[in-house]
Design a protein around this motif. Sequence first.
Motif: not given
Length: 463
Positions: A111-112, A115-116, A119-120, A123
């Motif tokens: 999950e980390e 996101a790292r 996630g950035s 979209k």
Amino acid sequence: GIEAVFQIVRQLIAAPHPEDPAGFVWEQDAMERAFVGLSQQQEQEISSLEGAACEAVIRQMVRGDPRFTALKGPALEKVSLNQASDALTPLLSPQRVEISISGDFSEDAVEEFAARYLGSLDKSPGRTDDKMLASKDAFGDLKSLPVEQRATVVSGADPEAIVESVELPAELLACPFVGPQGLQPGGEFLQHLNVKVPDSDARAIAHVAGTAPNRWGKMNDGTDLRDLLGLNVDMTPEDLEAARAHSMKESGAPSLAQLSEAARRAQPLWPAATLALVQEVLNRRLFSVVRERKQLTYDANFQLTAFDRLNGGWWLVTVTASPAKAPAALQACVDTLLDVKADPVSGYANSPLTNDNLRAAQRVLNNKHAAELNTNKYWTELMTGTQLPCVPAKAPGSGADCLRDWISTINAVTLADLSLALRALEIGPETMYTCIASSGSTNAADAPSADLHGHTMPSLMRR
């Protein structure tokens, strides 16, 4: 490790940007290396006995559609770096990417990393080039476009419109595989082919092929298998409600065993399970008749395609033999298929499937599923498509829960279900393609006494 995988994924789907220099970069020398490697690969495939036979059959079935046939050198040479980038970049946008992970890892760490590194990402970068057509405008013109241009139109369309749209035009989703009806002797496309491959070894491989539904029971024109067979007309309001409640896994919903026959067949996973059993049963029947009884080959198999998104598909029988025995082996395969399928008028079959055939096939698929659940590859295959709205039949809550319901759905299939599924396969003298590819001498007197066999086609349907 896992972090390195996420770094590579980010590089693939992140467009180059001053603030993200690690984004994917298109390089001319990489394009040239890819061209050389792909050209060699294609040449090797179509020069082999197995590749030449499969290519010949597929080309007839798609009437030469270049999207499904081997790439030719001149066509590859025409593709520029900019054209490759324009076609592929929209497909690599983040909202079109689904990531499935299976293995021994820390959930918190995954999950980390997600996101790292992901996630950035923007979209919906999409493309704004004027030469790229918007999806809504392009869809209406698909029928008038050559088949080789349709994929380019859609790949350059608005990503949001395509990702959010579950119902795409039938022209885009239709599998171009068609039957041989209407083909004339001496024409460009033929129902039966003889292919000669230059090789000193005397070998032969034969194919029988025909059209079929895709994994989820969709025919070429988008018609559902159950509608084609008239199964949905028997659904009562109670059946419809029971089927819906079971599919959505509602509290208090009936189990699969408690559903009526009509409601059970309405479940999204029913076509996939039934077709998988048909494949296994026909595999065993061909092996029994062509190898053990007639001793014409060491290997004969039946495979179905497993498209999730394309409507329709095809089935393919592969049998290897010596050149002298290839015609007899091919005819034995054809006769075996014709004997299994019931006559559409009388309902009589010369050699119908039995409950023993069904039970044996169910045991094989159950054991295979249980064994492959121990592999990460199988888990990721099962999860693929579950997060994409373009494969609605596989979405969680649709009833097509392969992880939980596959075994129970397989065990619930009846002999009548197999007979119904066989009706959806184009098996008949006028609806099947045949091909014999051979190398070396075709003279029986010159052929070696022992059969020399090549490799068979890989499985096209995992389950």
